[in-house]
Design an enzyme around this catalytic site. Structure first.
Site, PDB file in Angstrom:
ATOM      1  CG  ASP A  67       4.925  35.450  35.717  1.00  0.00           C
ATOM      2  OD1 ASP A  67       4.790  34.258  35.360  1.00  0.00           O
ATOM      3  OD2 ASP A  67       4.364  36.402  35.146  1.00  0.00           O
ATOM      4  CE1 TYR A  87      -2.637  21.575  31.453  1.00  0.00           C
ATOM      5  CE2 TYR A  87      -3.588  19.456  30.861  1.00  0.00           C
ATOM      6  CZ  TYR A  87      -2.919  20.250  31.761  1.00  0.00           C
ATOM      7  OH  TYR A  87      -2.511  19.722  32.964  1.00  0.00           O
ATOM      8  CG  ASP A  94      -4.815  12.181  31.639  1.00  0.00           C
ATOM      9  OD1 ASP A  94      -4.595  12.934  32.603  1.00  0.00           O
ATOM     10  OD2 ASP A  94      -5.859  12.231  30.965  1.00  0.00           O
TER      11      ASP A  94
HETATM   12  N1  LIG Z   1      -5.641  19.418  37.810  1.00  0.00           N
HETATM   13  C1  LIG Z   1      -5.612  18.279  37.146  1.00  0.00           C
HETATM   14  O1  LIG Z   1      -6.620  17.577  37.014  1.00  0.00           O
HETATM   15  C2  LIG Z   1      -4.319  17.780  36.538  1.00  0.00           C
HETATM   16  C3  LIG Z   1      -4.339  16.604  35.778  1.00  0.00           C
HETATM   17  C4  LIG Z   1      -3.139  16.142  35.238  1.00  0.00           C
HETATM   18  C5  LIG Z   1      -1.960  16.839  35.462  1.00  0.00           C
HETATM   19  N2  LIG Z   1      -1.972  17.986  36.179  1.00  0.00           N
HETATM   20  C6  LIG Z   1      -0.709  18.693  36.370  1.00  0.00           C
HETATM   21  O2  LIG Z   1      -0.418  18.693  37.757  1.00  0.00           O
HETATM   22  C7  LIG Z   1       0.281  19.893  38.112  1.00  0.00           C
HETATM   23  C8  LIG Z   1      -0.409  20.585  39.264  1.00  0.00           C
HETATM   24  O3  LIG Z   1      -1.744  20.902  38.878  1.00  0.00           O
HETATM   25  P1  LIG Z   1      -2.792  21.530  39.913  1.00  0.00           P
HETATM   26  O4  LIG Z   1      -4.042  20.758  39.774  1.00  0.00           O
HETATM   27  O5  LIG Z   1      -2.177  21.712  41.246  1.00  0.00           O
HETATM   28  O6  LIG Z   1      -3.007  22.959  39.230  1.00  0.00           O
HETATM   29  P2  LIG Z   1      -3.638  24.287  39.817  1.00  0.00           P
HETATM   30  O7  LIG Z   1      -4.368  23.996  41.085  1.00  0.00           O
HETATM   31  O8  LIG Z   1      -4.339  24.937  38.684  1.00  0.00           O
HETATM   32  O9  LIG Z   1      -2.356  25.128  40.223  1.00  0.00           O
HETATM   33  C9  LIG Z   1      -1.496  25.634  39.263  1.00  0.00           C
HETATM   34  C10 LIG Z   1      -0.751  26.773  39.922  1.00  0.00           C
HETATM   35  O10 LIG Z   1       0.149  27.288  38.958  1.00  0.00           O
HETATM   36  C11 LIG Z   1       0.154  28.688  39.125  1.00  0.00           C
HETATM   37  N3  LIG Z   1       0.626  29.383  37.929  1.00  0.00           N
HETATM   38  C12 LIG Z   1       0.073  29.408  36.696  1.00  0.00           C
HETATM   39  N4  LIG Z   1       0.800  30.181  35.877  1.00  0.00           N
HETATM   40  C13 LIG Z   1       1.835  30.657  36.634  1.00  0.00           C
HETATM   41  C14 LIG Z   1       2.915  31.520  36.372  1.00  0.00           C
HETATM   42  N5  LIG Z   1       3.093  32.078  35.166  1.00  0.00           N
HETATM   43  N6  LIG Z   1       3.784  31.788  37.370  1.00  0.00           N
HETATM   44  C15 LIG Z   1       3.627  31.255  38.597  1.00  0.00           C
HETATM   45  N7  LIG Z   1       2.610  30.434  38.910  1.00  0.00           N
HETATM   46  C16 LIG Z   1       1.723  30.153  37.938  1.00  0.00           C
HETATM   47  C17 LIG Z   1      -1.284  29.038  39.400  1.00  0.00           C
HETATM   48  O11 LIG Z   1      -1.353  30.325  39.960  1.00  0.00           O
HETATM   49  P3  LIG Z   1      -2.639  31.251  39.693  1.00  0.00           P
HETATM   50  O12 LIG Z   1      -3.736  30.667  40.534  1.00  0.00           O
HETATM   51  O13 LIG Z   1      -2.170  32.596  40.111  1.00  0.00           O
HETATM   52  O14 LIG Z   1      -2.930  31.145  38.215  1.00  0.00           O
HETATM   53  C18 LIG Z   1      -1.665  27.923  40.376  1.00  0.00           C
HETATM   54  O15 LIG Z   1      -1.360  28.281  41.705  1.00  0.00           O
HETATM   55  C19 LIG Z   1       0.367  20.712  36.827  1.00  0.00           C
HETATM   56  O16 LIG Z   1       1.595  20.474  36.210  1.00  0.00           O
HETATM   57  C20 LIG Z   1      -0.748  20.156  35.967  1.00  0.00           C
HETATM   58  O17 LIG Z   1      -0.497  20.332  34.590  1.00  0.00           O
HETATM   59  C21 LIG Z   1      -3.121  18.461  36.736  1.00  0.00           C
END
Ligand SMILES: NC(=O)c1ccc[n+]([C@@H]2O[C@H](COP(=O)([O-])OP(=O)(O)OC[C@H]3O[C@@H](n4cnc5c(N)ncnc54)[C@H](OP(=O)(O)O)[C@@H]3O)[C@@H](O)[C@H]2O)c1
Length: 309
Positions: A40, A129, A106
């Protein structure tokens, strides 16, 4: 003499990006992936213990609190994961001399700029966020010189939940959709972010093997998105058109995707109207050519259609 194989730790291996990183980083060394059940991120002691035991050369943090609307009423949790835990992770990385690769958004900007944002533009998040992610960026920069932070936008992929998959699902169930047309950004595939991350980590290893990494490697903050730009509305239309072309049976045709203003779709969290990020710094620093956003949208929708058949 063979070089020792480096160890890379991927935190959040089950997210959209984490899943692709577990693929893209494999040629670089021994890749160890953890998710919430095995580590975690919010448990700083557990993370520190893992890092101290594994002593990775590189830590890639793909875990984040990404529920943008929920964060408005869950501020403490968003900051715990996106800021406090990231600060502790940077401290753990510093203790073992690991490079920390991290991702941001962004949403650190308010979207009022007329052109694409650069890394030097002033930040001004309009939601919890975005503010929590900005705090995470700042904590890393304060704790650890050897870091790479990639700001990205509108992430999608075949694995995990995202806008493109939601549009295909809705278009399969409804004859028409209303989609926001006054927010501008760039859909960026998790596969592209992971592949570019791997290229840059490979350059870091090459510099380290040459003995120059700590002196001259260009650590720091970079924008990392696909090229071009679109709106959620045009993106949805493109996804649906590609889905139909790939053989998916969808009820809503692209011309039945109606443009609406943001004001017609109120959400708990405000979103910037302009999410465009200039990637000139990343392209020129690392010699990388980023593809147009449509390239990966087309291949991902084709893959999703094949998986359904
Ligand atoms: N998605 C977008 O459109 C977007 C846009 C801009 C930037 N980003 C950034 O890009 C990165 C990757 O995003 P993504 O789209 O791959 O996100 P995602 O699919 O939501 O994946 C995030 C992962 O983080 C895990 N997580 C959350 N809290 C946690 C904790 N306390 N300990 C361990 N794992 C934890 C989640 O696990 P659970 O499923 O168990 O919660 C999930 O597997 C992030 O830094 C995000 O802020 C994303």
């Amino acid at each position: 003499m063979a070089l020792e194989s480096p160890t890379l730790l991927v935190i959040g291996q089950k997210g959209q990006l984490g899943f692709e990183l577990m693929r893209a980083l494999q040629p670089l060394g021994q890749v160890v992936g953890v998710d919430r059940s095995t580590c975690d991120l919010a448990d700083a002691a557990a993370v520190d213990n893992l890092v101290a035991t594994l002593r990775p050369d590189v830590i890639v943090n793909a875990a984040a609190y990404t529920a943008v609307d929920k964060a408005e009423s869950d501020q403490d949790k968003a900051y715990l994961v996106n800021a406090n835990a990231v600060k502790a992770l940077a401290q753990s990385a510093a203790k073992v001399g690991a490079l920390l690769v991290h991702y941001s958004t962004d949403y650190v900007f308010d979207g009022s700029k007329a052109s694409a944002y650069t890394e030097d533009d002033a930040t001004s998040p309009v939601n919890v966020y975005g503010a929590s992610k900005l705090a995470g960026e700042q904590a890393i920069a304060a704790e650890l010189r050897e870091h790479l932070i990639f700001r990205t936008t509108w992430v999608f992929g075949a694995h995990g939940g995202n806008f493109a998959k939601t549009m295909l699902k809705l278009a399969g169930a409804r004859e028409s959709l209303n989609v926001i047309a006054d927010q501008h950004g760039v859909p960026t595939s998790a596969a592209l972010i992971a592949d570019v991350s791997a290229h840059i980590v490979a350059q870091y290893f090459a510099a380290r093997n040459a003995g120059t990494a700590s002196g001259t490697f260009p650590f720091g903050l970079y924008n990392l998105t696909a090229k071009g730009e679109t709106t959620w509305h045009a993106y949805a239309s493109k996804v649906i058109a590609e889905g139909i072309a790939a053989g998916l049976e969808l009820k809503a045709a692209p011309e039945r995707v109606h443009p609406i203003p943001t004001s017609d779709y109120p959400t708990p969290a405000k979103r910037p109207h302009n999410s465009r990020l200039s990637c000139d710094k990343l392209e020129s620093t690392f010699g990388i050519r980023l593809p147009d956003w449509t390239v990966h949208v087309e291949s991902t929708v084709k893959l999703l259609a094949e998986l359904k058949q």
